[in-house]
Design a protein around this motif. Sequence first.
Motif, mmCIF file in Angstrom:
data_model
loop_
_atom_site.group_PDB
_atom_site.id
_atom_site.type_symbol
_atom_site.label_atom_id
_atom_site.label_comp_id
_atom_site.label_asym_id
_atom_site.label_seq_id
_atom_site.Cartn_x
_atom_site.Cartn_y
_atom_site.Cartn_z
ATOM 1 N N HIS A 1 -4.884 1.824 -0.547
ATOM 2 C CA HIS A 1 -3.927 2.323 0.429
ATOM 3 C C HIS A 1 -4.490 3.426 1.326
ATOM 4 N N LYS B 1 -2.376 1.647 4.321
ATOM 5 C CA LYS B 1 -1.453 0.618 3.839
ATOM 6 C C LYS B 1 -0.355 1.308 3.041
ATOM 7 N N LEU C 1 0.342 5.243 9.778
ATOM 8 C CA LEU C 1 -0.802 4.454 9.332
ATOM 9 C C LEU C 1 -2.020 4.755 10.194
#
Length: 335
Positions: free
Chosen positions: A21, A11, A66
């Motif tokens: 994250h 993230k 990602l």
Amino acid sequence: MTQNQEIQLVKRPEAMPTEEHIRMTNTEMPEPGKNEVLLKTVYVSVDPYMRGRMSSAKSYVEPFALNKAISGGVIAQVVESNAESLQPGDVVTGTLPWAKYSTAPAETLRKVNPELGPVTTSLGVLGMPGLTAYFGLTDIGNPKAGETVVVSAAAGAVGSIVVQIAKIYGAHVVGIAGSEEKTRYLTEELGADKAINYKTDNLPEALIESCPDGVDVYFDNVGGEVSDAVYPLLNDHARIPQCGSIATYNDPNAQGPRLQMHIVKSRALIKGFIVGDYQPRFKEGFTKLAEWVGNGKLTYKETIKTGFDQIPEAFFGLFTGENIGKQLVKTAEIE
């Protein structure tokens, strides 16, 4: 052989990066292809620039993808080799994923020369931070004996080297850092003439007192309010190597005073740079840095956490000022 693990970005952070994250995940053990090697990660470097790569905003380098491993400076040991230039047991450095094991083409790696210093120096004083300090200060800052050089984040991996090189060039050096421990390190161990704790001192007043002849070179690693306090003191034809802006990396709405007046009034040069700009001259930089380390003119400090699972914590700590000198994570022993 044990199952592999890697740390992925899942993230994109809008402010301070946290555990939400990233994720640590098990992956298949990679196999080296032609002219590739299988590597065991031994030390991982965490650096502020990685925060920029977590964003999708346009920059000088592609953002991290990602759900893929984060990558950065790594020291690794060759486990298997399909390349003539590297043999099992060789210790190398390169840009590699945050993974316990990885593969890479041999030509993308540099063998670590143990005669120059401990292997960890290839990620610090004899690696990217050292080269950043050397080229940013000498090529853009161009300090002269008797001039005043101010360094922000002066106790960090880059700043601590800038302080010492500026002293080698005969400058009056003022370091700015965020704790009493760091300011003592700057004056007592690195030779800075003055050190300012921006968290407890009145920064504008302390700068005026520490820089009675103004500022000729400002090596800026942080931006933000620290830099706001330095700009009014710029001398005519001051030079500003803009290395980083860590004060604003996690603040998407960062605002500050207008700088143009100070730049015009002083006719100062401000130039942003990245160390890769100087790749054709890396040999020059390595040679000079190694010479200074060898004759004791350049010292270094490392903050090392132990354990692969400590990599995220070490990275997050960069933004709260935990480290002195180069922040590394030791993930395995060299065999």
